[in-house]
Design an enzyme around this catalytic site. Structure first.
Site, PDB file in Angstrom:
ATOM      1  N   SER A 153       0.843  -1.187   0.000  1.00  9.19           N
ATOM      2  CA  SER A 153       0.000   0.000   0.000  1.00  9.19           C
ATOM      3  C   SER A 153       0.887   1.250   0.000  1.00  9.19           C
ATOM      4  O   SER A 153       1.740   1.397  -0.865  1.00  9.19           O
ATOM      5  CB  SER A 153      -0.944  -0.042   1.197  1.00  9.19           C
ATOM      6  OG  SER A 153      -1.921   0.962   1.108  1.00  9.19           O
TER       7      SER A 153
ATOM      8  N   GLU B 237      -8.890  -4.837  -4.968  1.00 10.03           N
ATOM      9  CA  GLU B 237      -8.351  -3.871  -4.011  1.00 10.03           C
ATOM     10  C   GLU B 237      -9.455  -3.012  -3.394  1.00 10.03           C
ATOM     11  O   GLU B 237      -9.472  -2.758  -2.182  1.00 10.03           O
ATOM     12  CB  GLU B 237      -7.339  -2.951  -4.721  1.00 10.03           C
ATOM     13  CG  GLU B 237      -6.148  -3.629  -5.364  1.00 10.03           C
ATOM     14  CD  GLU B 237      -4.976  -3.811  -4.406  1.00 10.03           C
ATOM     15  OE1 GLU B 237      -5.108  -3.464  -3.221  1.00 10.03           O
ATOM     16  OE2 GLU B 237      -3.935  -4.307  -4.868  1.00 10.03           O
TER      17      GLU B 237
ATOM     18  N   HIS C   1      -7.765  -5.234  -0.755  1.00 12.54           N
ATOM     19  CA  HIS C   1      -6.514  -4.614  -0.318  1.00 12.54           C
ATOM     20  C   HIS C   1      -6.176  -5.091   1.090  1.00 12.54           C
ATOM     21  O   HIS C   1      -7.021  -5.090   1.987  1.00 12.54           O
ATOM     22  CB  HIS C   1      -6.721  -3.101  -0.330  1.00 12.54           C
ATOM     23  CG  HIS C   1      -5.493  -2.276  -0.141  1.00 12.54           C
ATOM     24  ND1 HIS C   1      -4.579  -2.056  -1.156  1.00 12.54           N
ATOM     25  CD2 HIS C   1      -5.027  -1.574   0.924  1.00 12.54           C
ATOM     26  CE1 HIS C   1      -3.619  -1.249  -0.721  1.00 12.54           C
ATOM     27  NE2 HIS C   1      -3.859  -0.955   0.557  1.00 12.54           N
TER      28      HIS C   1
END
Length: 490
Positions: free
Chosen positions: A196, A316, A410
């Site tokens: 990330s 995600e 995610h």
């Protein structure tokens, strides 16, 4: 100080570094040294300054407890239930944790340095899910890094350098070069990886002019490859300054208590998200460390000698849109407005919709944004690097978590990469019955990349091979959903 050598001796309780002695602890053949400062505390006169060297200490410093964490607020709402926050008070927030095999002798071991994520405003190296035991178990010296976050680390202030959090990471990597041999690690075999926002910082460092000084390999997990101009990156700083009633200058911000800055930051950021828009901290382009976006620099040949492993999760967007309920609130009108704002053709939207029969408007919207923000740049960089002969591997995490209908969202992959499915962080995202076979496969690939320089499937080439970690065979697939990317111009 332990002399540099291509051989390592078994670690004992106390080791010598160039700035002082450390006492760690050993359990089941794994030595841990926690809360080790790599730079001076960035407060007082050092606030909003580049990281400064640590003053050497006398005697033996205890390194058996995690060090202080960067000032931050916990995640709000549903995200707070899925993504934990650890808060440890203290000023020495610029610290690293090291895990290493304690009982091995022989050649120095490969090193993996972890940069945590958290939208550049959350996270720490003290989270249970970032325990490095499994990497040390498999012959790697593992280092996790704390760095300045949010207003302290990524403000755009008159009189202060840009990207202080990124400079902190660079200081940590230079510490690794100086000190890691004392822990049995090889400073010439350093793999830097992050997820990330941590992936974005790894990409920025890998594309920087100093990359060859501090790393030999890089892994970018779900990390955006773009940066913003100082003017755009500084908009959130301006909003925080307005909230506080002070100018956006180093002197003004340095006079404000860190907790008050965090409170102002939280108020300004309320309701914003990486997908939903609103103000956000970002890496700013500068003439020194980040002269252009990582996507542009890597595609143009920067760090072509640094093997790169890069990838995303399939879905995600679900981390932000599903737990919050936003996925059900996005209408056809929202989708139409959003695609015009992002300059996406109606034909592209029809392609995404056709590939997802029965999908909600929010799911189509999220899939498009995932590709616009992450996957399109990833493929562009991989294609350019392959043409130049730069070794590149691409993966996709596709296993679908049953927790809150997250799917392949995610951050769900973190427990698998760390082979730590029992950690509370992982259970919160992947549940208590996540497949160990998938964790074993992903973790082994990351270790193989750091150890041998390749993760176990073909390099990116004209056929665009992607290792799809789905828990059901983990096949290598040529460019999944390429028709969608082509509609986006990828």
């Amino acid at each position: 100080m332990q002399p540099l050598s291509d051989e390592r001796a078994p670690l004992e309780g106390v080791i010598e570094t160039t700035i002082g002695a450390l006492r760690g602890e050993t359990t089941d053949g794994i030595a841990r040294y926690l809360g080790v400062p790599y730079a001076a505390a960035p407060f007082g006169e050092r606030r909003f300054r580049l990281p400064a060297p640590v003053e050497p200490w006398q005697g033996v410093r205890d390194a058996t407890a995690f060090g202080p964490t960067a000032p931050q607020a916990p995640y709000a709402g549903a995200l707070g239930e899925l993504l934990p926050t650890v808060a440890i008070p203290g000023d020495e927030i610029l610290n690293v944790n090291i895990w290493a095999p304690s009982d091995a002798a022989g050649p120095q071991l490969p090193v993996m340095v972890w940069m945590h994520g958290g939208s550049l405003k959350h996270g720490s190296n003290a989270l249970p899910g970032y325990d490095g035991t499994t990497f040390a178990r498999d012959g790697v010296v593992f280092v996790s890094v704390n760095y300045r976050l949010g207003t302290e680390g990524f403000s755009v202030l008159e009189g202060a350098p840009l990207n202080l959090g990124l400079h902190d990471q660079l200081a940590a990597l230079r510490w690794v070069q100086r000190e890691i041999a004392a822990f049995g690690g090889d400073p010439a075999r350093v793999t830097v990886f992050g997820q990330s926002a941590g992936g974005a910082t790894v990409a920025a460092l890998a594309a920087s002019p100093v990359a060859s000084e501090v790393m030999q390999r890089a892994i970018v997990m779900s990390g955006p490859l773009e940066v913003k101009s100082p003017a755009d990156a500084g908009r959130i700083t301006g909003l925080i300054a307005r909230e506080l009633g002070v100018p956006a200058t180093r002197d003004a911000f340095a006079a404000i208590d860190p907790d008050r800055l965090v409170a102002a930051q939280a108020k300004v950021l309320a309701g914003s998200s990486p997908l939903g828009g609103g103000p956000a901290f970002t890496i700013a382009a500068d003439d020194d460390l980040v002269p252009a976006s990582p996507a542009d620099r890597l595609a143009a040949g920067a760090s072509s000698n640094v093997p790169l492993l890069i990838g995303t999760t399939t879905e995600e967007y679900r981390l932000w849109l599903v737990p919050s309920g936003a996925v059900d609130k996005i209408t056809r009108l929202h989708l139409a407005i959003g695609r015009r704002a992002a300059k996406i053709s109606a034909t592209a939207v029809r392609r995404y919709r056709a590939n997802r029969p029965g999908a909600k408007h929010g799911e189509v919207f999220g899939a498009i944004l995932t590709d616009v923000l992450l996957r399109r740049s990833e493929y562009r960089v991989a294609d350019a690097r392959a043409t130049a002969g730069a070794p590149t591997w691409v993966y996709e995490f596709a296993w679908r978590s049953p927790v809150r209908d997250l799917g392949a969202a995610h951050a769900v992959e973190l427990g698998f990469v760390f082979d730590g499915l029992a950690a509370p962080d992982s259970v919160a995202l992947a549940g208590a019955s996540a497949p160990q076979s998938l964790a074993s496969a992903m973790h082994a690939a990351w270790v193989a990349f750091a150890t041998a320089g390749e993760p176990g499937w073909p390099q990116w080439n004209a056929e665009r091979p992607v290792r799809v970690f789905d828990g059901a065979g983990d096949p290598v697939v040529p460019a999944p959903r390429l028709d969608e990317l082509q509609e986006l111009g990828g």
